[in-house]
Design an enzyme around this catalytic site. Structure first.
Site, PDB file in Angstrom:
ATOM      1  N   ASN A   1       2.578  16.640  -2.291  1.00  0.00           N
ATOM      2  CA  ASN A   1       1.497  17.585  -2.567  1.00  0.00           C
ATOM      3  C   ASN A   1       1.260  18.440  -1.323  1.00  0.00           C
ATOM      4  OD1 ASN A   1      -0.924  18.881  -3.058  1.00  0.00           O
ATOM      5  ND2 ASN A   1      -1.993  17.067  -3.806  1.00  0.00           N
TER       6      ASN A   1
ATOM      7  N   HIS B   1       0.386  22.469 -10.586  1.00  0.00           N
ATOM      8  CA  HIS B   1       0.158  21.963  -9.232  1.00  0.00           C
ATOM      9  C   HIS B   1       0.847  20.605  -9.108  1.00  0.00           C
ATOM     10  CE1 HIS B   1      -1.538  20.747  -5.520  1.00  0.00           C
ATOM     11  NE2 HIS B   1      -2.336  19.839  -6.049  1.00  0.00           N
TER      12      HIS B   1
ATOM     13  N   CYS C   1      -6.747  22.568  -3.685  1.00  0.00           N
ATOM     14  CA  CYS C   1      -5.407  22.686  -4.276  1.00  0.00           C
ATOM     15  C   CYS C   1      -5.298  23.807  -5.312  1.00  0.00           C
ATOM     16  CB  CYS C   1      -4.973  21.362  -4.886  1.00  0.00           C
ATOM     17  SG  CYS C   1      -4.709  20.098  -3.637  1.00  0.00           S
TER      18      CYS C   1
HETATM   19  O1  UT7 Z   1      -4.144  17.700  -5.298  1.00  0.00           O
HETATM   20  C1  UT7 Z   1      -5.484  17.326  -5.453  1.00  0.00           C
HETATM   21  C2  UT7 Z   1      -5.660  16.496  -6.620  1.00  0.00           C
HETATM   22  N1  UT7 Z   1      -5.199  15.138  -6.359  1.00  0.00           N
HETATM   23  C3  UT7 Z   1      -4.678  14.449  -7.365  1.00  0.00           C
HETATM   24  O2  UT7 Z   1      -4.498  14.970  -8.429  1.00  0.00           O
HETATM   25  C4  UT7 Z   1      -4.399  12.957  -7.146  1.00  0.00           C
HETATM   26  C5  UT7 Z   1      -4.874  12.179  -8.362  1.00  0.00           C
HETATM   27  N2  UT7 Z   1      -4.714  10.747  -8.230  1.00  0.00           N
HETATM   28  C6  UT7 Z   1      -3.508  10.128  -8.260  1.00  0.00           C
HETATM   29  O3  UT7 Z   1      -2.493  10.796  -8.293  1.00  0.00           O
HETATM   30  C7  UT7 Z   1      -3.459   8.631  -8.308  1.00  0.00           C
HETATM   31  O4  UT7 Z   1      -4.733   8.096  -8.584  1.00  0.00           O
HETATM   32  C8  UT7 Z   1      -2.923   7.982  -7.005  1.00  0.00           C
HETATM   33  C9  UT7 Z   1      -1.448   8.318  -6.828  1.00  0.00           C
HETATM   34  C10 UT7 Z   1      -3.712   8.488  -5.799  1.00  0.00           C
HETATM   35  C11 UT7 Z   1      -3.035   6.461  -7.075  1.00  0.00           C
HETATM   36  O5  UT7 Z   1      -2.373   5.978  -8.245  1.00  0.00           O
HETATM   37  P1  UT7 Z   1      -3.135   4.995  -9.242  1.00  0.00           P
HETATM   38  O6  UT7 Z   1      -2.183   4.660 -10.299  1.00  0.00           O
HETATM   39  O7  UT7 Z   1      -4.414   5.642  -9.635  1.00  0.00           O
HETATM   40  O8  UT7 Z   1      -3.349   3.727  -8.337  1.00  0.00           O
HETATM   41  P2  UT7 Z   1      -4.716   2.993  -7.977  1.00  0.00           P
HETATM   42  O9  UT7 Z   1      -5.438   3.729  -6.905  1.00  0.00           O
HETATM   43  O10 UT7 Z   1      -5.452   2.638  -9.212  1.00  0.00           O
HETATM   44  O11 UT7 Z   1      -4.148   1.642  -7.374  1.00  0.00           O
HETATM   45  C12 UT7 Z   1      -3.426   0.704  -8.191  1.00  0.00           C
HETATM   46  C13 UT7 Z   1      -2.911  -0.409  -7.308  1.00  0.00           C
HETATM   47  C14 UT7 Z   1      -3.978  -1.006  -6.386  1.00  0.00           C
HETATM   48  O12 UT7 Z   1      -3.725  -2.385  -6.249  1.00  0.00           O
HETATM   49  P3  UT7 Z   1      -4.560  -3.490  -7.091  1.00  0.00           P
HETATM   50  O13 UT7 Z   1      -5.992  -3.247  -6.699  1.00  0.00           O
HETATM   51  O14 UT7 Z   1      -4.289  -3.149  -8.524  1.00  0.00           O
HETATM   52  O15 UT7 Z   1      -3.984  -4.745  -6.631  1.00  0.00           O
HETATM   53  C15 UT7 Z   1      -3.722  -0.312  -5.085  1.00  0.00           C
HETATM   54  O16 UT7 Z   1      -4.151  -1.094  -3.977  1.00  0.00           O
HETATM   55  O17 UT7 Z   1      -1.884   0.100  -6.447  1.00  0.00           O
HETATM   56  C16 UT7 Z   1      -2.209  -0.207  -5.093  1.00  0.00           C
HETATM   57  N3  UT7 Z   1      -1.698   0.850  -4.258  1.00  0.00           N
HETATM   58  C17 UT7 Z   1      -0.469   0.822  -3.730  1.00  0.00           C
HETATM   59  N4  UT7 Z   1       0.518  -0.078  -3.806  1.00  0.00           N
HETATM   60  C18 UT7 Z   1       1.682   0.203  -3.161  1.00  0.00           C
HETATM   61  C19 UT7 Z   1      -2.307   2.008  -3.903  1.00  0.00           C
HETATM   62  N5  UT7 Z   1      -1.490   2.733  -3.123  1.00  0.00           N
HETATM   63  C20 UT7 Z   1      -0.338   2.022  -3.011  1.00  0.00           C
HETATM   64  C21 UT7 Z   1       0.877   2.258  -2.342  1.00  0.00           C
HETATM   65  N6  UT7 Z   1       1.843   1.324  -2.449  1.00  0.00           N
HETATM   66  N7  UT7 Z   1       1.109   3.377  -1.617  1.00  0.00           N
END
Ligand code: UT7
Length: 346
Positions: A288, A258, A118
């Site tokens: 993204n 980004h 990215c």
């Molecule tokens: O471009 C390259 C660089 N990439 C980035 O910069 C991406 C960086 N990371 C992020 O933007 C975030 O970590 C994500 C958007 C990928 C995820 O967000 P998060 O706030 O870190 O969520 P998480 O992975 O900690 O998940 C929190 C909860 C989980 O449920 P439990 O375990 O708390 O019950 C996930 O299962 O959200 C759940 N979850 C979802 N729920 C509804 C994960 N994806 C989804 C979804 N819809 N699409």
């Protein structure tokens, strides 16, 4: 810091988005997710997807480059370097840059591909700037274009809302030193690769029936690890770049971050002390798009850019790769209603 008289100046920008739009509403019928979750955790409302049979990254890039030539009055034969950057080449070889050159009539140039995930556009801008600053090249086309959705597993709710397809290209020419790329910081740390990568299809794990069955041709991302690294490194690097160039929250006109997550964008803007109006955001429309996010921001916001604006670009990507660049913008962008966004050097 580059103190030479000749600087690499962006003199035009154009973009292209494929027609099909995948909304959060449609996604929430495919996997267990919701518009509310995606908007509040990431800030994406919809993303474009290339669906046209037989088309790939080079086709989107070629459309952006053709628009760029039209807008800037550039003849393809005047271009002496064409670079494509990104992670979704048409094929392992030849270089996608060569295919774009062929499709756009660029015949008197050399070209190659750059992959820094990215951060590809930022790293490529810094790279091609050297060719311009030394006098080696006088008209460079840099295209950031991705068919990123080809790596997306639409059964995995953790990654499938995040990514989109799109293309944008900039024209880069020599300027007398007042405008253009003033300074940059770029870093890479391969130790981060375990958190964000694509396992199969390369030389370590060539494609096979087994790799397909194991779903190893899709993006592997450990979201929280990437999130933490992105926030700290994008913000730290942008702050360092501001400090060493004597920039303040008042004198910075725009941050172009980004577009991976609105919360990362907000954290970077806050660390730089910038009000939201100075931060370019279009993640809601495109998601993204990896190498295309920065030039697509330039494309979307071009009519609001003014000659002399101080612009900071900040990126973070798989690798890890990250960095920031300071540009002094070279022209007033104007909106031409008959042709869409347009601009040009006076
Ligand atoms: O471009 C390259 C660089 N990439 C980035 O910069 C991406 C960086 N990371 C992020 O933007 C975030 O970590 C994500 C958007 C990928 C995820 O967000 P998060 O706030 O870190 O969520 P998480 O992975 O900690 O998940 C929190 C909860 C989980 O449920 P439990 O375990 O708390 O019950 C996930 O299962 O959200 C759940 N979850 C979802 N729920 C509804 C994960 N994806 C989804 C979804 N819809 N699409």
């Amino acid at each position: 810091m580059n103190n030479s008289r000749t600087r690499a100046v962006i003199t035009g920008v154009a973009g292209y988005l494929p027609e099909y739009i995948l909304t959060n509403e449609e996604l929430s019928r495919m996997v267990d997710t919701s518009d509310e979750w995606i908007m509040s955790r990431v800030g994406i409302r919809e993303r474009h997807i290339l669906k046209t049979e037989g088309e790939g990254t080079s086709d989107m890039a070629a459309k952006a480059v053709e628009r760029l030539f039209e807008k800037t009055g550039t003849k393809p034969e005047e271009v002496d370097l064409l670079v494509w950057c990104g992670v979704t080449p048409d094929m392992p070889f030849p270089a996608t840059a060569n295919i774009i050159a062929d499709k756009t009539g660029v015949r008197n140039a050399f070209g190659f591909d750059i992959n820094a995930a990215c951060s590809s556009f930022l790293f490529s801008l810094i790279t091609v700037a050297s060719f311009v600053e030394t006098g080696r090249c006088r008209k460079v086309v840099l295209a950031g274009a991705e068919r990123l959705t080809m790596y997306v597993d639409y059964t995995d709710r953790a990654t499938c809302p995040l990514f989109g397809d799109g293309a944008a290209a900039v024209l880069i020419e020599p300027g007398d030193g007042e405008y253009g790329l003033i300074d940059s910081i770029a870093r890479a740390d391969g130790a981060g690769r375990k958190h964000l990568h694509l396992k199969a299809g390369g030389s370590v794990m060539p494609s096979s029936i087994e790799t397909v069955i194991r779903r190893q041709h899709y993006i592997h991302q450990e979201g929280q690890a990437v999130f933490k690294a992105a926030v700290s490194r994008m913000a730290d690097t942008s702050a360092e770049l501001m400090e060493r160039n004597g920039l303040t929250s008042e004198t910075v006109s725009w941050l172009i971050p980004h577009q991976a997550n609105l919360r990362i964008i907000d954290a970077t803007g806050s660390r730089m002390g910038l009000p939201k109006e100075k931060v370019m955001v279009n993640i809601d429309k495109y998601g993204n798009t990896s190498s295309a996010t920065i030039p697509l921001c330039l494309y979307d916001f071009e009519d609001r850019l003014k000659k002399g604006d101080n612009i900071v670009i900040a990126t973070f990507g798989g690798g890890w790769t990250w960095g920031a660049a300071y540009l002094k913008w070279a022209y007033d962008g104007v909106r031409d209603v008959s042709k869409g966004l347009t601009g040009g050097l006076d």
